[in-house]
Write a protein that holds these residues in place. Structure first.
Motif, PDB file in Angstrom:
ATOM      1  N   ALA A 158       3.053  19.782   0.151  1.00  0.00           N
ATOM      2  CA  ALA A 158       4.354  20.449   0.206  1.00  0.00           C
ATOM      3  C   ALA A 158       5.469  19.462   0.524  1.00  0.00           C
ATOM      4  CB  ALA A 158       4.330  21.573   1.239  1.00  0.00           C
ATOM      5  N   VAL A 159       5.211  18.514   1.419  1.00  0.00           N
ATOM      6  CA  VAL A 159       6.232  17.521   1.756  1.00  0.00           C
ATOM      7  C   VAL A 159       6.459  16.581   0.579  1.00  0.00           C
ATOM      8  CG1 VAL A 159       6.896  15.659   3.323  1.00  0.00           C
ATOM      9  CG2 VAL A 159       5.710  17.667   4.222  1.00  0.00           C
ATOM     10  N   VAL A 160       5.386  16.216  -0.108  1.00  0.00           N
ATOM     11  CA  VAL A 160       5.531  15.366  -1.301  1.00  0.00           C
ATOM     12  C   VAL A 160       6.485  16.018  -2.287  1.00  0.00           C
ATOM     13  CG1 VAL A 160       4.359  14.334  -3.278  1.00  0.00           C
ATOM     14  CG2 VAL A 160       3.247  14.345  -1.030  1.00  0.00           C
ATOM     15  N   GLU A 161       6.286  17.303  -2.543  1.00  0.00           N
ATOM     16  CA  GLU A 161       7.123  17.997  -3.526  1.00  0.00           C
ATOM     17  C   GLU A 161       8.550  18.188  -3.025  1.00  0.00           C
ATOM     18  OE1 GLU A 161       6.273  18.402  -6.621  1.00  0.00           O
ATOM     19  OE2 GLU A 161       4.386  17.429  -6.064  1.00  0.00           O
ATOM     20  N   LEU A 162       8.710  18.485  -1.732  1.00  0.00           N
ATOM     21  CA  LEU A 162      10.067  18.606  -1.176  1.00  0.00           C
ATOM     22  C   LEU A 162      10.831  17.299  -1.317  1.00  0.00           C
ATOM     23  CD1 LEU A 162       9.763  20.605   2.185  1.00  0.00           C
ATOM     24  CD2 LEU A 162      11.092  21.269   0.178  1.00  0.00           C
ATOM     25  N   ALA A 163      10.126  16.200  -1.101  1.00  0.00           N
ATOM     26  CA  ALA A 163      10.776  14.887  -1.066  1.00  0.00           C
ATOM     27  C   ALA A 163      10.816  14.186  -2.419  1.00  0.00           C
ATOM     28  CB  ALA A 163      10.053  13.992  -0.059  1.00  0.00           C
ATOM     29  N   ARG A 164      10.284  14.808  -3.451  1.00  0.00           N
ATOM     30  CA  ARG A 164      10.153  14.157  -4.757  1.00  0.00           C
ATOM     31  C   ARG A 164      11.492  13.566  -5.224  1.00  0.00           C
ATOM     32  NH1 ARG A 164       5.546  12.798  -6.926  1.00  0.00           N
ATOM     33  NH2 ARG A 164       4.686  14.922  -6.721  1.00  0.00           N
ATOM     34  N   GLY A 165      11.555  12.230  -5.323  1.00  0.00           N
ATOM     35  CA  GLY A 165      12.743  11.546  -5.813  1.00  0.00           C
ATOM     36  C   GLY A 165      13.932  11.551  -4.876  1.00  0.00           C
ATOM     37  N   ALA A 166      13.736  11.956  -3.609  1.00  0.00           N
ATOM     38  CA  ALA A 166      14.854  12.027  -2.663  1.00  0.00           C
ATOM     39  C   ALA A 166      15.338  10.631  -2.274  1.00  0.00           C
ATOM     40  CB  ALA A 166      14.452  12.797  -1.415  1.00  0.00           C
ATOM     41  N   ALA A 183       5.689   9.201   1.439  1.00  0.00           N
ATOM     42  CA  ALA A 183       6.922   8.658   0.871  1.00  0.00           C
ATOM     43  C   ALA A 183       6.658   7.934  -0.442  1.00  0.00           C
ATOM     44  CB  ALA A 183       7.580   7.712   1.876  1.00  0.00           C
ATOM     45  N   GLN A 184       5.568   7.182  -0.484  1.00  0.00           N
ATOM     46  CA  GLN A 184       5.214   6.441  -1.696  1.00  0.00           C
ATOM     47  C   GLN A 184       4.892   7.398  -2.834  1.00  0.00           C
ATOM     48  OE1 GLN A 184       5.524   3.210  -1.853  1.00  0.00           O
ATOM     49  NE2 GLN A 184       4.701   2.840  -3.896  1.00  0.00           N
ATOM     50  N   GLU A 185       4.104   8.428  -2.541  1.00  0.00           N
ATOM     51  CA  GLU A 185       3.721   9.381  -3.582  1.00  0.00           C
ATOM     52  C   GLU A 185       4.926  10.176  -4.081  1.00  0.00           C
ATOM     53  OE1 GLU A 185       0.645  13.162  -4.326  1.00  0.00           O
ATOM     54  OE2 GLU A 185       0.550  12.006  -2.449  1.00  0.00           O
ATOM     55  N   LEU A 206      12.387   5.513   3.741  1.00  0.00           N
ATOM     56  CA  LEU A 206      11.612   6.311   4.695  1.00  0.00           C
ATOM     57  C   LEU A 206      12.157   6.088   6.096  1.00  0.00           C
ATOM     58  CD1 LEU A 206       9.170   8.007   5.646  1.00  0.00           C
ATOM     59  CD2 LEU A 206       7.830   5.876   5.621  1.00  0.00           C
ATOM     60  N   TYR A 207      12.472   7.189   6.788  1.00  0.00           N
ATOM     61  CA  TYR A 207      12.895   7.152   8.181  1.00  0.00           C
ATOM     62  C   TYR A 207      11.813   7.812   9.031  1.00  0.00           C
ATOM     63  CZ  TYR A 207      17.652   5.890   6.751  1.00  0.00           C
ATOM     64  OH  TYR A 207      18.749   5.242   6.224  1.00  0.00           O
ATOM     65  N   LEU A 208      11.255   7.069   9.971  1.00  0.00           N
ATOM     66  CA  LEU A 208      10.251   7.618  10.871  1.00  0.00           C
ATOM     67  C   LEU A 208      10.938   8.317  12.037  1.00  0.00           C
ATOM     68  CD1 LEU A 208       7.736   4.624  10.961  1.00  0.00           C
ATOM     69  CD2 LEU A 208       7.673   6.652   9.489  1.00  0.00           C
ATOM     70  N   SER A 217       6.645   0.965  -0.468  1.00  0.00           N
ATOM     71  CA  SER A 217       7.290  -0.185  -1.096  1.00  0.00           C
ATOM     72  C   SER A 217       8.788  -0.275  -0.820  1.00  0.00           C
ATOM     73  CB  SER A 217       7.065  -0.155  -2.610  1.00  0.00           C
ATOM     74  OG  SER A 217       7.542   1.070  -3.163  1.00  0.00           O
ATOM     75  N   GLY A 218       9.401   0.813  -0.321  1.00  0.00           N
ATOM     76  CA  GLY A 218      10.828   0.799  -0.029  1.00  0.00           C
ATOM     77  C   GLY A 218      11.111   0.491   1.436  1.00  0.00           C
ATOM     78  N   PRO A 219      12.382   0.547   1.826  1.00  0.00           N
ATOM     79  CA  PRO A 219      12.737   0.298   3.223  1.00  0.00           C
ATOM     80  C   PRO A 219      12.150   1.351   4.156  1.00  0.00           C
ATOM     81  CG  PRO A 219      14.669   0.188   1.786  1.00  0.00           C
ATOM     82  CD  PRO A 219      13.563   0.772   0.975  1.00  0.00           C
ATOM     83  N   VAL A 220      11.694   0.910   5.328  1.00  0.00           N
ATOM     84  CA  VAL A 220      11.201   1.796   6.379  1.00  0.00           C
ATOM     85  C   VAL A 220      12.054   1.564   7.621  1.00  0.00           C
ATOM     86  CG1 VAL A 220       9.257   2.475   7.829  1.00  0.00           C
ATOM     87  CG2 VAL A 220       8.850   1.696   5.485  1.00  0.00           C
ATOM     88  N   ILE A 221      12.606   2.650   8.162  1.00  0.00           N
ATOM     89  CA  ILE A 221      13.527   2.541   9.293  1.00  0.00           C
ATOM     90  C   ILE A 221      13.069   3.469  10.404  1.00  0.00           C
ATOM     91  CG2 ILE A 221      15.921   2.877  10.050  1.00  0.00           C
ATOM     92  CD1 ILE A 221      16.748   2.310   7.126  1.00  0.00           C
ATOM     93  N   LEU A 222      13.054   2.971  11.629  1.00  0.00           N
ATOM     94  CA  LEU A 222      12.732   3.790  12.790  1.00  0.00           C
ATOM     95  C   LEU A 222      14.019   4.450  13.281  1.00  0.00           C
ATOM     96  CD1 LEU A 222      10.285   4.442  14.670  1.00  0.00           C
ATOM     97  CD2 LEU A 222      11.157   2.647  16.188  1.00  0.00           C
TER      98      LEU A 222
END
Length: 252
Positions: free
Chosen positions: A173-181, A205-207, A213-215, A237-242
């Protein structure tokens, strides 16, 4: 103006510098509070947002670290003379418990109290929560210990989007919510039942193909806190931010 402000970034245990996770979404004249944690009154004041400007609140689920600040928030707005209705969104079970909670405070007897309008959200993937000229918000049920939703916000003028997993194990469900965000706020409380590790957040996030991605909702006192971003970066593969409290992400 299209932006998201992190009013709180911590998991269930806050400290002096980290309040429980909750967000403010702003687009044009629309101000949406996502969850209502321990001190939304002070948090919004510090963020420079008038309480009366909050028109909508989305409650993701009925755990104390996500809803405990609501009664005080409601009372302060009443004491400040709010007149316009406040729109409340959440799963039916969440709103029912919120209403019961407010009845314990006798809010229906508060003289001249503004209307609180409850909008139950079906527990279905891709449900429309609210939409206006500025913003479209959809939700899907996620995999937590109790009924919980994640959300997606699409900012119409900016053509940008964000997603928020809320508290959840990894789920489609999260994958689909976030698709291309453009951004995904994903919880990283750890690989516990009902929660996710930084690596699992990165896999989602990758999928989903998100840009950044913000943790969030993390255990700030964890001895490996400084390694969380590095662990996620090995997968995403993209930026990861805490995230941190009062971080603001501009989206146009």
């Amino acid at each position: 103006m299209c932006k998201v402000t992190v009013l709180g970034s911590a998991h269930a245990v806050p400290d002096l510098d980290h309040d429980n996770a909750h967000l403010l979404i702003q687009a044009g004249k629309t101000n949406v509070l996502v969850d209502c944690s321990s001190s939304p009154v002070q948090r919004l004041q510090k963020a420079g947002v008038a309480l009366d400007d909050i028109g909508d609140i989305i409650f993701t689920h009925f755990h104390p670290d996500h809803v405990a600040g609501a009664p005080l928030f409601f009372m302060v707005m009443w004491l400040q003379g709010r007149q316009k209705p406040l729109q409340l969104y959440g799963l039916d079970v969440t709103l029912s418990k919120m209403h019961q909670n407010m009845q314990l405070y006798g809010y229906e007897t508060w003289p001249g109290c503004y209307p609180m309008q409850y909008h139950p959200i079906p527990s279905e993937n891709g449900t429309l929560v609210m939409e206006n000229d500025d913003l479209k918000i959809t939700s899907s049920p996620v995999k937590h210990l109790i009924p919980t939703i994640g959300i997606r916000a699409d900012f119409k003028s900016a053509g940008k989007s964000m997603a928020y997993s809320c508290d959840t194990e990894p789920c489609e469900a999260v994958v689909e919510l976030a698709r291309g965000a453009d951004i995904l706020f994903h919880e990283a409380a750890g690989g516990l039942k009902g929660h996710s590790s930084p690596e699992q957040a990165a896999e989602i996030a990758q999928e989903a193909g998100v840009k950044t991605l913000y943790l969030i909702h993390y255990a700030y006192a964890h001895p490996e806190l400084n390694e969380m971003v590095k662990r996620a970066q090995r997968i995403f593969s993209g930026p990861v931010i805490l995230t941190y409290d009062f971080m603001t992400i501009e989206l146009g």
